[in-house]
Design a protein around this motif. Structure first.
Motif, PDB file in Angstrom:
ATOM      1  N   LEU A   1      91.089  12.196  26.099  1.00  0.00           N
ATOM      2  CA  LEU A   1      92.388  12.822  26.277  1.00  0.00           C
ATOM      3  C   LEU A   1      92.684  13.667  25.037  1.00  0.00           C
ATOM      4  O   LEU A   1      92.756  13.147  23.925  1.00  0.00           O
ATOM      5  CB  LEU A   1      93.479  11.765  26.461  1.00  0.00           C
ATOM      6  N   ILE A   2      92.817  14.978  25.236  1.00  0.00           N
ATOM      7  CA  ILE A   2      93.177  15.895  24.152  1.00  0.00           C
ATOM      8  C   ILE A   2      94.686  16.093  24.171  1.00  0.00           C
ATOM      9  O   ILE A   2      95.257  16.420  25.216  1.00  0.00           O
ATOM     10  CB  ILE A   2      92.492  17.267  24.328  1.00  0.00           C
TER      11      ILE A   2
ATOM     12  N   LEU B   1      89.536  25.660  23.467  1.00  0.00           N
ATOM     13  CA  LEU B   1      88.265  25.544  22.750  1.00  0.00           C
ATOM     14  C   LEU B   1      87.759  24.107  22.755  1.00  0.00           C
ATOM     15  O   LEU B   1      86.563  23.851  22.959  1.00  0.00           O
ATOM     16  CB  LEU B   1      88.429  26.045  21.313  1.00  0.00           C
ATOM     17  N   LEU B   2      88.668  23.168  22.511  1.00  0.00           N
ATOM     18  CA  LEU B   2      88.288  21.750  22.523  1.00  0.00           C
ATOM     19  C   LEU B   2      87.781  21.335  23.897  1.00  0.00           C
ATOM     20  O   LEU B   2      86.758  20.641  24.012  1.00  0.00           O
ATOM     21  CB  LEU B   2      89.479  20.885  22.118  1.00  0.00           C
ATOM     22  N   LYS B   3      88.484  21.734  24.939  1.00  0.00           N
ATOM     23  CA  LYS B   3      88.077  21.380  26.299  1.00  0.00           C
ATOM     24  C   LYS B   3      86.680  21.909  26.602  1.00  0.00           C
ATOM     25  O   LYS B   3      85.823  21.186  27.108  1.00  0.00           O
ATOM     26  CB  LYS B   3      89.088  21.936  27.317  1.00  0.00           C
ATOM     27  N   GLU B   4      86.459  23.171  26.280  1.00  0.00           N
ATOM     28  CA  GLU B   4      85.157  23.784  26.565  1.00  0.00           C
ATOM     29  C   GLU B   4      84.038  23.110  25.776  1.00  0.00           C
ATOM     30  O   GLU B   4      82.977  22.782  26.319  1.00  0.00           O
ATOM     31  CB  GLU B   4      85.216  25.271  26.222  1.00  0.00           C
ATOM     32  N   PHE B   5      84.290  22.882  24.494  1.00  0.00           N
ATOM     33  CA  PHE B   5      83.251  22.311  23.630  1.00  0.00           C
ATOM     34  C   PHE B   5      82.922  20.877  24.030  1.00  0.00           C
ATOM     35  O   PHE B   5      81.752  20.477  24.072  1.00  0.00           O
ATOM     36  CB  PHE B   5      83.714  22.361  22.175  1.00  0.00           C
ATOM     37  N   LEU B   6      83.950  20.072  24.344  1.00  0.00           N
ATOM     38  CA  LEU B   6      83.720  18.679  24.711  1.00  0.00           C
ATOM     39  C   LEU B   6      83.049  18.560  26.074  1.00  0.00           C
ATOM     40  O   LEU B   6      82.218  17.674  26.291  1.00  0.00           O
ATOM     41  CB  LEU B   6      85.040  17.913  24.692  1.00  0.00           C
ATOM     42  N   LYS B   7      83.395  19.438  26.997  1.00  0.00           N
ATOM     43  CA  LYS B   7      82.725  19.425  28.303  1.00  0.00           C
ATOM     44  C   LYS B   7      81.247  19.755  28.153  1.00  0.00           C
ATOM     45  O   LYS B   7      80.392  19.144  28.797  1.00  0.00           O
ATOM     46  CB  LYS B   7      83.405  20.416  29.249  1.00  0.00           C
ATOM     47  N   GLU B   8      80.942  20.738  27.284  1.00  0.00           N
ATOM     48  CA  GLU B   8      79.546  21.086  27.030  1.00  0.00           C
ATOM     49  C   GLU B   8      78.790  19.927  26.394  1.00  0.00           C
ATOM     50  O   GLU B   8      77.583  19.769  26.584  1.00  0.00           O
ATOM     51  CB  GLU B   8      79.471  22.314  26.121  1.00  0.00           C
ATOM     52  N   ALA B   9      79.512  19.093  25.637  1.00  0.00           N
ATOM     53  CA  ALA B   9      78.887  17.927  25.000  1.00  0.00           C
ATOM     54  C   ALA B   9      78.749  16.746  25.957  1.00  0.00           C
ATOM     55  O   ALA B   9      78.220  15.693  25.573  1.00  0.00           O
ATOM     56  CB  ALA B   9      79.700  17.510  23.775  1.00  0.00           C
ATOM     57  N   GLY B  10      79.239  16.894  27.185  1.00  0.00           N
ATOM     58  CA  GLY B  10      79.042  15.853  28.192  1.00  0.00           C
ATOM     59  C   GLY B  10      80.198  14.905  28.399  1.00  0.00           C
ATOM     60  O   GLY B  10      80.045  13.880  29.077  1.00  0.00           O
ATOM     61  N   TYR B  11      81.363  15.230  27.841  1.00  0.00           N
ATOM     62  CA  TYR B  11      82.515  14.350  27.995  1.00  0.00           C
ATOM     63  C   TYR B  11      83.418  14.813  29.140  1.00  0.00           C
ATOM     64  O   TYR B  11      83.517  16.014  29.423  1.00  0.00           O
ATOM     65  CB  TYR B  11      83.351  14.331  26.702  1.00  0.00           C
ATOM     66  N   GLY B  12      84.069  13.866  29.784  1.00  0.00           N
ATOM     67  CA  GLY B  12      85.147  14.193  30.694  1.00  0.00           C
ATOM     68  C   GLY B  12      86.399  14.471  29.877  1.00  0.00           C
ATOM     69  O   GLY B  12      86.667  13.774  28.901  1.00  0.00           O
ATOM     70  N   VAL B  13      87.167  15.496  30.254  1.00  0.00           N
ATOM     71  CA  VAL B  13      88.276  15.939  29.414  1.00  0.00           C
ATOM     72  C   VAL B  13      89.556  16.096  30.227  1.00  0.00           C
ATOM     73  O   VAL B  13      89.555  16.664  31.313  1.00  0.00           O
ATOM     74  CB  VAL B  13      87.937  17.292  28.738  1.00  0.00           C
ATOM     75  N   THR B  14      90.657  15.579  29.670  1.00  0.00           N
ATOM     76  CA  THR B  14      92.002  15.812  30.174  1.00  0.00           C
ATOM     77  C   THR B  14      92.845  16.273  28.993  1.00  0.00           C
ATOM     78  O   THR B  14      92.628  15.821  27.865  1.00  0.00           O
ATOM     79  CB  THR B  14      92.608  14.523  30.764  1.00  0.00           C
TER      80      THR B  14
ATOM     81  N   GLY C   1      95.805   7.250  33.541  1.00  0.00           N
ATOM     82  CA  GLY C   1      94.353   7.366  33.518  1.00  0.00           C
ATOM     83  C   GLY C   1      93.676   6.336  32.656  1.00  0.00           C
ATOM     84  O   GLY C   1      94.311   5.464  32.067  1.00  0.00           O
ATOM     85  N   ARG C   2      92.342   6.443  32.573  1.00  0.00           N
ATOM     86  CA  ARG C   2      91.538   5.581  31.705  1.00  0.00           C
ATOM     87  C   ARG C   2      90.777   6.480  30.749  1.00  0.00           C
ATOM     88  O   ARG C   2      90.011   7.348  31.167  1.00  0.00           O
ATOM     89  CB  ARG C   2      90.550   4.751  32.527  1.00  0.00           C
ATOM     90  N   TYR C   3      90.994   6.269  29.464  1.00  0.00           N
ATOM     91  CA  TYR C   3      90.385   7.133  28.458  1.00  0.00           C
ATOM     92  C   TYR C   3      89.630   6.291  27.435  1.00  0.00           C
ATOM     93  O   TYR C   3      90.057   5.189  27.077  1.00  0.00           O
ATOM     94  CB  TYR C   3      91.466   7.970  27.762  1.00  0.00           C
ATOM     95  N   ASP C   4      88.507   6.838  26.964  1.00  0.00           N
ATOM     96  CA  ASP C   4      87.692   6.150  25.968  1.00  0.00           C
ATOM     97  C   ASP C   4      88.061   6.564  24.554  1.00  0.00           C
ATOM     98  O   ASP C   4      87.724   5.868  23.596  1.00  0.00           O
ATOM     99  CB  ASP C   4      86.209   6.446  26.218  1.00  0.00           C
ATOM    100  N   LEU C   5      88.758   7.700  24.417  1.00  0.00           N
ATOM    101  CA  LEU C   5      89.144   8.177  23.093  1.00  0.00           C
ATOM    102  C   LEU C   5      90.248   9.217  23.255  1.00  0.00           C
ATOM    103  O   LEU C   5      90.302   9.923  24.264  1.00  0.00           O
ATOM    104  CB  LEU C   5      87.944   8.788  22.365  1.00  0.00           C
ATOM    105  N   ILE C   6      91.140   9.294  22.253  1.00  0.00           N
ATOM    106  CA  ILE C   6      92.208  10.290  22.252  1.00  0.00           C
ATOM    107  C   ILE C   6      92.085  11.163  21.004  1.00  0.00           C
ATOM    108  O   ILE C   6      91.975  10.647  19.890  1.00  0.00           O
ATOM    109  CB  ILE C   6      93.593   9.623  22.275  1.00  0.00           C
ATOM    110  N   LEU C   7      92.068  12.486  21.203  1.00  0.00           N
ATOM    111  CA  LEU C   7      92.188  13.441  20.108  1.00  0.00           C
ATOM    112  C   LEU C   7      93.653  13.830  20.038  1.00  0.00           C
ATOM    113  O   LEU C   7      94.177  14.456  20.970  1.00  0.00           O
ATOM    114  CB  LEU C   7      91.323  14.680  20.360  1.00  0.00           C
TER     115      LEU C   7
END
Length: 223
Positions: free
Chosen positions: A5-6, A16-29, A44-50
């Motif tokens: 979760l950003i 930029l964060l969404k694009e970069f994290l998606k390219e790294a294989g993470y699901g992003v909200t 939702g269910r999140y593994d980490l929050i930025l």
């Protein structure tokens, strides 16, 4: 796939964060303010929050405080504030790491992976573990494996060890552990924490739980 979760109000940085994290294989909200972040987290269910600090409606510290009342999900704060006072406030709220703007995206990705690894959220889907030196803590089965040998732990022993491993490098005070793990079920001596630490050391034969005299306990951060 780990879900992140950003929480960032600057739309350019958010994209930029969404694009970069998606390219790294993470699901992003993504959320653009503190209220939206709390709403999305509850759904939702999140593994980490930025989490940015300077947010509309509720700032990052407020968001962190509300989330910490119900979850120990890893939180990395994104901040243009590099002062010691802000970092201390975040650490008091149990933020897992800081990254100061402007930041390097490759470094951010490595920080995310390190925090997920320390929190035990890098295991296979539905089966999470925390590894530290010769110990593997199985978060699903409430067992600890040391040098290949599995040991059964009581629920409270497991929870104490999990808290220490999930907050490597930090001092966990006796009162903090009582508040988080015993909550309203305990009205006695803080030394009950010492008893559980003693039992863990004896049962598992581990020497890396450090006593901070007069304060509590700590496990050094694994490099």
């Amino acid at each position: 796939m780990q879900n992140i979760l950003i929480v960032e109000d600057d739309q350019d940085i958010q994209e930029l964060l969404k694009e970069f994290l998606k390219e790294a294989g993470y699901g992003v909200t993504a959320a653009s303010d503190g209220m939206e972040a709390i709403d999305l987290f509850g759904k939702g269910r999140y593994d980490l929050i930025l989490l940015d600090i300077m947010l509309p409606k509720i700032d990052g510290f407020g968001v962190c405080e509300l989330i910490r009342k119900q979850s120990q999900v890893p939180i990395i704060m994104l901040t243009a504030l590099g002062g010691e006072e802000e970092q201390i406030r975040g650490l008091d709220l149990q933020v897992d790491d800081y990254i100061t703007k402007p930041f390097s995206f490759p470094i951010l990705i490595r920080k995310i992976a390190a925090v997920l690894r320390r929190s035990g959220r890098m295991g296979e889907e539905g089966h999470k573990t925390i590894s530290y030196r010769n110990l593997v803590l199985d978060l699903d089965n409430y067992t600890a494996v040391v040098d290949g040998t599995a040991y059964e732990l009581t629920q409270r022993e497991f929870e104490v060890l999990r808290e220490l491993l999930s907050h490597q490098g930090r001092i966990m005070t006796r009162q903090n552990l009582l508040n988080k793990l015993w909550r309203y079920d305990f009205y006695g001596d803080e030394r009950v924490v010492d008893t559980h630490i003693k039992n863990l050391r004896k049962k598992l034969g581990i020497g890396f739980i450090q006593t901070v005299r007069g304060v509590g306990y700590r496990i050094e951060r694994e490099n």
